[in-house]
Design a protein around this motif. Structure first.
Motif, PDB file in Angstrom:
ATOM      1  N   HIS A 311       0.850  -1.189   0.000  1.00 47.42           N
ATOM      2  CA  HIS A 311       0.000   0.000   0.000  1.00 47.42           C
ATOM      3  C   HIS A 311       0.891   1.245   0.000  1.00 47.42           C
ATOM      4  O   HIS A 311       1.711   1.431   0.900  1.00 47.42           O
ATOM      5  N   ARG A 312       0.755   2.044  -1.026  1.00 49.77           N
ATOM      6  CA  ARG A 312       1.510   3.287  -1.123  1.00 49.77           C
ATOM      7  C   ARG A 312       0.542   4.438  -1.390  1.00 49.77           C
ATOM      8  O   ARG A 312      -0.506   4.245  -1.995  1.00 49.77           O
ATOM      9  N   VAL A 313       0.941   5.589  -0.955  1.00 44.87           N
ATOM     10  CA  VAL A 313       0.120   6.779  -1.208  1.00 44.87           C
ATOM     11  C   VAL A 313       0.195   7.126  -2.689  1.00 44.87           C
ATOM     12  O   VAL A 313       1.289   7.183  -3.277  1.00 44.87           O
ATOM     13  N   ASP A 314      -0.955   7.346  -3.301  1.00 45.78           N
ATOM     14  CA  ASP A 314      -1.022   7.782  -4.698  1.00 45.78           C
ATOM     15  C   ASP A 314      -0.772   9.287  -4.710  1.00 45.78           C
ATOM     16  O   ASP A 314      -1.689  10.099  -4.526  1.00 45.78           O
ATOM     17  N   SER A 315       0.490   9.670  -4.915  1.00 40.93           N
ATOM     18  CA  SER A 315       0.843  11.084  -4.811  1.00 40.93           C
ATOM     19  C   SER A 315       0.184  11.922  -5.902  1.00 40.93           C
ATOM     20  O   SER A 315      -0.164  13.088  -5.685  1.00 40.93           O
ATOM     21  N   GLY A 316      -0.009  11.317  -7.088  1.00 42.45           N
ATOM     22  CA  GLY A 316      -0.673  12.050  -8.164  1.00 42.45           C
ATOM     23  C   GLY A 316      -2.102  12.398  -7.802  1.00 42.45           C
ATOM     24  O   GLY A 316      -2.562  13.536  -8.003  1.00 42.45           O
ATOM     25  N   TYR A 317      -2.836  11.421  -7.262  1.00 43.93           N
ATOM     26  CA  TYR A 317      -4.221  11.657  -6.842  1.00 43.93           C
ATOM     27  C   TYR A 317      -4.263  12.688  -5.718  1.00 43.93           C
ATOM     28  O   TYR A 317      -5.092  13.612  -5.728  1.00 43.93           O
ATOM     29  N   LEU A 318      -3.367  12.512  -4.739  1.00 38.37           N
ATOM     30  CA  LEU A 318      -3.358  13.425  -3.591  1.00 38.37           C
ATOM     31  C   LEU A 318      -3.063  14.852  -4.039  1.00 38.37           C
ATOM     32  O   LEU A 318      -3.696  15.814  -3.574  1.00 38.37           O
TER      33      LEU A 318
END
Length: 345
Positions: A311-318
């Motif tokens: 599980h990684r943070v979707d930096s593009g979405y954020l």
């Protein structure tokens, strides 16, 4: 030797005031001081700080680095009374809180804040207890009565300041004191003590005479981190440095190792491509199975084809949907790495 001088009681003292007392005494009349946690650093044994950094901090020319693990340090402080409790339970020695700041009777620069006092069962002799906590992967440092050398120097220094003949550690790393606790002890050694204070005398001399220590005998990784801390970020406006010829061997060595690493990385890429090619038919046979085996007369080849979820943070979405949160979550980090290139003259 003589009993130490009590400089002040640190009970209830805030950190700012404690640091003032620690650096120059409660009256501010000690030019330079050494504390127990400084000793291993001065000898170049600390895994966290170099002698050069400590020297510059003592001279007021460098601010200490921000603690990378403040919660871990807080946890260590909270575990001190637990470590002391189980040390007393295991050994039968009496453990007493001591909040005083002490000064060596013969070396005014030498100050000590000890964790606990010990009164030894049987003969009633006084000693010093150092309480430590660590993670499980560091528990091996305390196996079979051993203790890290940098902590040994700290405790031997305390024995000298306090003028007592024995000391002990209580190191804890888990929630089962029967197995997750080490309580090694040591006896005062005058020869080792003389070596320690000879070096500390030299250290104080270097401060008074503005002679900073070199980076020799410091682990290279720690030395590079220290130099980044001391020198700060690079500045584009500064001129190019001309190196003397005596550095040619070192610079060419860096070039050769860079080239070797580049070749190894390329070989790894080629190997990974071959592995992927071999794996296609294996994956077809495995289908949804996680494990396989091939048995020969000499050995077994075990095959794993297991789904792993990360599980990684979707930096593009954020960044798109919550730009303010994205901006607040950004953390800047700086690094500097030496790279050498060759070009013909």
């Amino acid at each position: 030797m003589a009993a130490p001088i009590i400089l002040c009681d640190c009970a209830g003292m805030d950190e700012k005031r404690w640091l003032e007392c620690r650096e120059h005494g409660p009256k501010g009349d000690i030019e330079y001081t050494v504390g127990g946690s400084d000793v291993a650093t001065i000898f170049g044994l600390s895994p966290w700080m170099t002698p050069r950094e400590l020297w510059l901090i003592k001279k007021g020319r460098l601010q200490p680095k921000a603690k990378p693990n403040p919660l871990q340090l807080e946890m260590g402080h909270l575990l001190e009374p637990i470590a002391a409790h189980f040390y007393a339970q295991r050994t039968g020695n009496t453990v007493t809180d001591d909040t005083n700041m002490y000064q060596h009777a013969d070396f005014p620069y030498a100050l000590a804040d000890i964790d606990r006092r010990i009164t030894r069962k049987g003969d009633g002799k006084p000693g010093v207890l150092e309480c430590k906590s660590c993670t499980y992967h560091k528990a091996g440092d305390w196996a079979d009565g051993a203790y890290p050398l940098y902590y040994e120097f700290q405790l031997r220094y305390y024995l000298a300041v306090m003028d007592v003949d024995f000391g002990a550690f209580s190191a804890i790393w888990g929630n089962n004191p029967e197995h997750d606790l080490a309580t090694p002890s040591l006896i005062r050694d005058q020869a080792k003590e003389d070596i320690i204070f000879e070096r500390l005398d030299q250290w104080i001399w270097s401060l008074r005479n503005d002679k900073p220590p070199a980076m020799t005998e410091v682990a290279p990784k720690l030395a590079l981190e220290a130099l980044a801390h001391i020198c700060g970020p690079s500045q584009k406006a500064l001129p190019t440095i001309e190196f003397p010829l005596k550095y040619e061997k070192s610079l060419r060595g860096i070039v050769a190792l860079q080239d070797e690493n580049a070749a190894l990385r390329q070989q790894m890429k080629e190997n990974e491509a071959k592995i992927e090619a071999y794996s296609v038919r294996i994956a077809e046979l495995m289908k949804a199975h996680e494990h396989g085996v091939l048995t020969t007369t000499k050995y077994k080849l075990l095959v794993d084809f297991v789904t792993k979820t990360t599980h990684r943070v979707d930096s593009g979405y954020l960044k798109k949907e919550h730009p303010s949160i994205y901006a607040a979550a950004l953390k800047a980090s700086e690094s500097r790495k030496v790279k050498v290139s060759v070009e013909p003259v």
